[in-house]
Design an enzyme around this catalytic site. Structure first.
Site, PDB file in Angstrom:
ATOM      1  N   GLY A 846       9.408  -2.713  10.879  1.00 31.15           N
ATOM      2  CA  GLY A 846       8.779  -2.041   9.765  1.00 31.15           C
ATOM      3  C   GLY A 846       8.989  -0.549   9.882  1.00 31.15           C
ATOM      4  O   GLY A 846       9.911  -0.078  10.563  1.00 31.15           O
ATOM      5  N   ASN A 847       8.118   0.202   9.213  1.00 31.46           N
ATOM      6  CA  ASN A 847       8.288   1.650   9.233  1.00 31.46           C
ATOM      7  C   ASN A 847       8.105   2.229  10.630  1.00 31.46           C
ATOM      8  O   ASN A 847       8.783   3.174  11.019  1.00 31.46           O
ATOM      9  CB  ASN A 847       7.299   2.293   8.268  1.00 31.46           C
ATOM     10  CG  ASN A 847       7.695   2.025   6.818  1.00 31.46           C
ATOM     11  OD1 ASN A 847       8.854   1.708   6.548  1.00 31.46           O
ATOM     12  ND2 ASN A 847       6.749   2.115   5.908  1.00 31.46           N
ATOM     13  N   PHE A 848       7.161   1.663  11.387  1.00 33.85           N
ATOM     14  CA  PHE A 848       6.825   2.288  12.668  1.00 33.85           C
ATOM     15  C   PHE A 848       6.891   1.326  13.843  1.00 33.85           C
ATOM     16  O   PHE A 848       6.597   1.720  14.956  1.00 33.85           O
ATOM     17  CB  PHE A 848       5.414   2.892  12.601  1.00 33.85           C
ATOM     18  CG  PHE A 848       5.253   3.855  11.456  1.00 33.85           C
ATOM     19  CD1 PHE A 848       5.854   5.098  11.508  1.00 33.85           C
ATOM     20  CD2 PHE A 848       4.544   3.497  10.319  1.00 33.85           C
ATOM     21  CE1 PHE A 848       5.724   5.978  10.448  1.00 33.85           C
ATOM     22  CE2 PHE A 848       4.411   4.380   9.258  1.00 33.85           C
ATOM     23  CZ  PHE A 848       4.997   5.624   9.317  1.00 33.85           C
ATOM     24  N   ASP A 977      -5.960  -9.467   6.022  1.00 35.64           N
ATOM     25  CA  ASP A 977      -4.621  -9.471   5.423  1.00 35.64           C
ATOM     26  C   ASP A 977      -4.027 -10.877   5.531  1.00 35.64           C
ATOM     27  O   ASP A 977      -2.873 -11.046   5.913  1.00 35.64           O
ATOM     28  CB  ASP A 977      -3.723  -8.446   6.120  1.00 35.64           C
ATOM     29  CG  ASP A 977      -2.460  -8.150   5.296  1.00 35.64           C
ATOM     30  OD1 ASP A 977      -2.410  -8.559   4.125  1.00 35.64           O
ATOM     31  OD2 ASP A 977      -1.540  -7.517   5.830  1.00 35.64           O
TER      32      ASP A 977
END
Length: 1136
Positions: A846-848, A977
């Site tokens: 993912g992004n990080f 989530d």
């Protein structure tokens, strides 16, 4: 012990035990012990594999007490249940006498139920005989004996309902009789006789069993003749077999067991040293209950009178020729005589050791042996075999031994019509004898459906061989045959476990394989025909070459030229092109550039961000497979420079010198380090000459060493950390004598040696300044990296309770120091050594963060794992959530339906978390890949299915997820989530809840920070008030269930988030999918109720889905019905 509640239906008493008389199931009641605490019931099964509790063997043995007719108070202490092995269960330790009164049942394989009715010894009325078995059309007489007389009438009930009343004066010899003429099977049930206004516990309870046919008949239309059951055996009205009383066995119950033994093969032994005294035996209907052989009386403790034997002593010996009566087995004949009454001489031939039942497979030609003895001795011609249709087979061979003759019969190819009772006959001058036995012709199993493809690689196919089949079981073996499509080579075959997925190895890449299943059952000829074929195609061969970066250079403010090379390889190159990846860690952005030619070795990347550090790698790709990445390189794209200098103008000083003057740029981003001057002969074809002005405070310079009477072009730009924009171009000519020489400035030497030396010094100074600048930049970056590393080893985050927490890693512990508290709270986690982790492939990122498949060594064992790690430039918030996820995993513990923690490792200040590896990825992608109408329409239409997954598998995904969420809720964790993308598919296609990065350990959590929200999965209270509870997760589970049924559809597809905010409070909900059963959709609607407290808990959801699985009903219809369409998918909408 299971207690059935009154509201359930009653017909179970007189129908359930008719499932199959051939089941060897016995329920024993010990009547010797009158104290409730010592009384016991034992259920014994003689079936192979009984009580193993799997789908193959049926449910485990179950003892039940039914309070629907005889309602007694609940025991203050439940009885004790003990299991001895897999085929025996005992219950004992009742609290009080009233606990024993009523109906007990034992449930065995195939749903066979054996019933036992217990009467109170102190009741006012007692039955003369508890169980009565009669034939259809007979007259049944139930007799209740008076033990304690009352001056009231007697009420008879049937199955708990009023049936008849007898006046108290109608008693005959102290007995109240109930006559039931012309009984029918519907008359079966539990009857009771009770004094008016007396307690039901003082009643006499009876069980009436009515066979479905008249005496001596069986079959659906009652036209078949019973075999003539001996020794009190009862002919089953459905299959014609004899249900033998306890102590006898054989096709016609002709053989007596040894004293104290029972069961269809006399394999069981009565407990204790007193044989079967005091025991009541209950067998499958239509037999019912009786004492053991040799005993009689209400408590089965009275020995048979002389001349009587058998169960309840109902049989008379009537021995002849000097035979003596044994109360357990009947007549014991002297030498030279045999038969039930010793009426047959040994001179009469006798069939020996004939089995009662044989089983053969269809289309086989078996050999059947029949042995006989007699005087005179039987010979081959004196023995014959008769088929059920009357056909006579003569023996083909006879083996004569001292004590017998064994005839061998070769049977023609068997057909289904050959099933039934066969007969072996022997005839000599001394007489004749015959013995009947049953032959069952079984049909070998044939698969009805093709195996399913679950996953594929370049050289592997993961296949599910579990198929439905026609024919007879049990399945002895499953063979998987496969070979390349359209190939004439021999089939490859492997034997597999039908309950497990199998991986076909060492296949050819990008090749279609025909795969078929063959099933076999026990015995010769048990191999069935091959099932329907299916085509499975392996993936492209994965590229194995690892490129390496040759170099790169900046071609503009946002342009980077990259070049690479490949190692030499013989043969053609496996690959379709190259994929270049640029990772901007500071912004969490990735740039991918596809180079579609495998011959390319260079590429120009445009649109990059100036002043950015990129991590660059390149890899070869083939089809959808990526090869190994090149070693990553760290590339700095220089920042965009300052604006152009202003008002540039030039003035000729001599025939070799021109002075340039300008003004500083406006709004330069930082101090100017130097100016760069470009000089070029006007109209010349040579390259321009650049010179540096290293003193940025000066805004003029003199260009020397020029040619006389020559026109030159000049422009200037400033440099901060990189060069800026060029100024306007000015033109000026040197002074001279009118001669003009054109050519490159570099090729003309100044006349004066001093001027050349000054130019050389300027160039050397410029290079030195540049080197010093690069050195200073490297030192600055090293300091920044060291600071970042230090910061990642100790940082703070906001915990779920709102306290600011400091995280520190040490060997095996994660210390969470909450600032309001003086003492740290170390959180222990399983430690993995860095040397025990072998990283393999990148699973996802993912992004990080990244997830990498790895092989780890834990407790001396190697296992697959998924390693989660943060990227180098992750923020402290990302570190906070990452450490919080480790905290959640540690506190959750282990459960089969969540992704479990394997261990963690700290290396150089970075945290690595090892979790279970799920080989089939996330559930969302797995569901979408099963949409076979999109991926393989020919297969879908041929098999009439819309998915490679069955209804049961889809329901299993939902059940597993519900079990995992039940565990989380019991641990008081809120997931926040829950969606198909955050459920992983593990081994055996078990679904596991994953991604606990947002989980919280409170009963109610209020979100106070900003962030991207999974709106389409969020409950109303979460959308409106940012409040999260376990009931919010229940709402999300309803959406997850919808995703499963729709095979990965996007919830509320076609609607924006703004529309959802508006319509959900107005009771709008997603419509019922067309392939969804009403019961499943009702469960979704329950999860989507407005009021959180009205939504079902996860325990109830898990129970409801578990019952659906047991029902084996197609709750999700995967058939291709008319106008079938998949639910829509909108990837952009799923990001919100």
């Amino acid at each position: 012990m299971v207690w059935l509640e009154p509201p359930l239906l009653l017909p179970i008493f007189f129908l359930a035990s008719h499932v199959g008389a051939a089941v060897d199931l016995t329920l024993l009641a010990d009547l010797r012990l009158t104290e409730p605490q010592r009384f016991f019931l034992t259920c014994v099964s003689g079936e192979a594999g009984a009580g193993r509790g799997s789908d193959a063997w049926g449910p485990p043995l179950l003892l039940e007490k039914d309070d629907r007719i005889v309602r007694t108070p609940r025991p203050w202490q439940p009885p004790h249940i003990a299991r001895n092995g897999s085929s025996r269960v005992t219950v004992r330790g009742f609290s009080q006498p009233s606990d024993l009164v009523g109906v007990f049942s034992c449930v065995g394989g195939g749903g066979t139920r054996v019933l036992y009715v217990h009467n109170s010894p102190g009741a006012h009325l007692l039955p003369d005989k508890v169980t009565h078995t009669v034939n259809k059309g007979d007259t049944a007489v139930l007799s209740a004996r008076v033990r304690k007389e009352k001056q009231t009438d007697v009420i008879w009930k049937s199955n708990g309902s009023y049936f008849y009343t007898l006046d108290r004066h109608e008693a005959q010899d102290g007995q109240f009789l109930l006559q039931l003429p012309n009984v029918q099977p519907s008359s079966s049930g539990i009857y009771s006789a009770t004094y008016l206004e007396a307690s039901p516990l003082g009643s006499a309870f009876f069980r009436l069993i009515v066979r479905g046919c008249e005496a001596g008949r069986w079959g659906q239309d009652c036209t078949k003749e019973c075999p003539g059951c001996l020794h009190g055996g009862v002919c089953h009205d459905q299959d014609g077999e004899c249900v033998c009383p306890p102590g006898f066995t054989g096709t016609r119950c002709e053989q007596a067991c040894r004293e104290g033994r029972f069961g269809q093969s006399c394999q069981e032994q009565c407990p204790g040293t007193s044989g079967c005294r005091g025991l009541t035996f209950c067998l499958p209907d239509p037999y019912g209950c009786s004492c053991g052989s040799g005993w009689r009386g209400s408590q089965c403790q009275e020995a048979c009178a002389p001349g009587r034997f058998g169960a309840d002593c109902h049989l008379q010996c009537q021995c002849q020729n000097g035979g003596t009566c044994d109360r357990f087995s009947g007549c014991v004949c002297p030498s030279g005589w045999h038969g039930m009454h010793c009426e047959k001489s040994d001179r009469i031939p006798q069939i020996l050791d004939m089995v009662s039942e044989l089983e053969f497979n269809l289309d086989t030609m078996p050999r059947i042996n029949c042995a006989a003895a007699g005087n005179p001795f039987p010979v081959r011609g004196s023995m014959e075999l008769r088929k059920p249709d009357g056909t006579v087979l003569l023996s083909t061979k006879a083996i004569v031994e001292p004590d017998r003759t064994t005839a061998e019969f070769e049977v023609p190819r068997l057909a289904l019509g050959d099933s039934g009772l066969w007969e072996c006959r022997v005839s000599t001058s001394g007489g004749q004898d015959s013995r009947r036995f049953r032959i069952n012709v079984k049909v070998p199993p044939v698969p009805l459906t093709a195996p399913r493809l679950l996953a594929k690689q370049s050289r592997q196919l993961v296949v599910s061989p579990l198929v439905s089949f026609s024919g007879d079981g049990p399945i002895a073996s499953v063979r998987l045959h496969y070979r390349p499509q359209d190939s004439t080579m021999a089939w490859s075959t492997i034997v597999v476990d039908p309950s497990e997925n199998v991986t076909l190895m060492n296949l050819r890449p990008k090749t279609g394989y025909s795969v078929r299943v063959q099933l076999s059952r026990p015995g010769e000829g048990g191999e069935g025909a091959w099932g329907p074929p299916t085509l499975m195609t392996t993936d492209c061969p994965e590229p194995l070459l690892k490129p390496w970066l040759e170099g790169w250079h900046v071609e503009g403010p946002d342009r980077l030229r990259v070049s690479w090379s490949l190692p030499p390889v013989p043969g053609p190159l496996v690959g379709d092109g190259f994929l270049l990846r640029l990772w901007d860690g500071a912004r969490g952005q990735e740039r991918r550039e596809n180079v579609s030619s495998p011959q390319a070795r260079t590429a120009l990347l445009t649109g990059l961000t100036p002043g950015t550090y990129y991590q660059l790698d390149v890899r070869l790709y083939h089809c959808t497979l990526l090869g190994p990445a090149s070693p990553a390189a760290r590339v700095l794209l220089p920042p965009s420079g300052p604006p152009a200098p202003r008002h540039l103008h030039a003035q000729a000083l001599s025939d070799s010198e021109i002075q340039l003057m300008w003004q500083r740029p406006e709004a330069a981003a930082g101090p100017i380090s130097k100016y760069i001057v470009e000089v070029q002969v006007a109209g010349g074809s040579g390259d321009p000459l650049w010179m540096d002005v290293d003193r940025p405070e000066e805004t003029s310079t003199i260009v020397r060493g020029l040619n006389a009477s020559t026109r030159y072009l000049f422009r200037v730009r400033a440099s901060v950390q990189g060069p800026g924009d060029w100024s306007n171009v000015v033109e000026q000519s040197t002074l001279g004598n009118g001669l003009q020489i054109e050519g490159p400035v570099q090729e003309i030497h100044a006349a004066e040696e001093g001027l050349d030396q000054q130019l050389v010094l300027a160039v050397v100074g410029s290079v030195s300044a540049t080197c010093l600048t690069i050195l200073a930049a490297l030192l600055t970056l090293a300091c920044i990296r060291k600071s970042c590393l230090h910061r990642r080893r100790t940082f703070t985050y906001q915990s779920g309770s709102g306290e600011e927490t400091i995280l520190q890693f040490s060997s095996g512990t994660l210390t969470l120091t909450r600032r309001p508290k003086p003492q740290p709270e170390p959180l222990n986690y399983p430690v993995l050594e860095w040397e025990d982790i072998t990283f393999e492939d990148l699973i996802g990122e993912g992004n990080f963060g990244q997830v990498i498949r790895a092989m780890i060594k834990k407790d001396g064992l190697k296992m697959n794992a998924a390693i989660k790690m943060l990227k180098e430039y992750a923020s402290e918030n990302d570190h906070r959530d990452f450490a919080g996820e480790l905290e959640v995993l540690c506190k959750l513990g282990h459960h089969p339906n969540i992704i479990n923690l394997l261990g963690a490792c700290e290396n150089r200040g970075y945290l690595y978390i090892a979790i279970e590896y799920a080989p089939y990825g996330n559930l969302l992608d797995f569901l979408r890949k099963s949409r076979v109408l999109e991926t393989d329409p020919a297969f879908a239409r041929e098999h009439g299915t819309a998915s490679t997954l069955s209804s049961r598998q889809l329901l299993r995904f939902a059940s597993d997820a519900a079990n995992g969420m039940q565990y989380l809720s019991e641990k008081q964790f809120i997931h926040r989530d829950l969606a198909a993308r955050n459920v992983l598919v593990g081994e055996n296609l078990a679904s596991k809840i994953a991604d606990f990065g947002l989980s919280r350990g409170e009963e109610v959590y209020v979100k106070k920070t900003m962030g991207r929200l999974p709106v389409r999965w969020m409950a109303i209270e979460s959308l409106n008030y940012s409040v999260y509870t376990t009931k919010s997760d229940v709402w999300s589970f309803g959406v997850l269930l919808w995703e499963i049924v729709s095979l990965g559809g996007t919830p509320y597809c076609g609607m924006t988030c703004a529309e959802l905010y508006e319509k959900l409070p107005q009771a709008y909900r997603m419509e019922q999918p067309r392939n969804c059963d009403d019961e499943v959709y009702e469960l979704m609607r329950q999860c989507w109720r407005d009021r959180p407290y009205e939504r079902p808990p996860f325990a109830q959801i898990a129970l409801q889905l578990g019952r659906m699985l047991e029902a084996r009903k197609a709750y999700v219809n995967m058939s291709l019905f008319e106008n079938f369409t998949y639910a829509g998918i909108d990837a952009t909408a799923e990001e919100a």
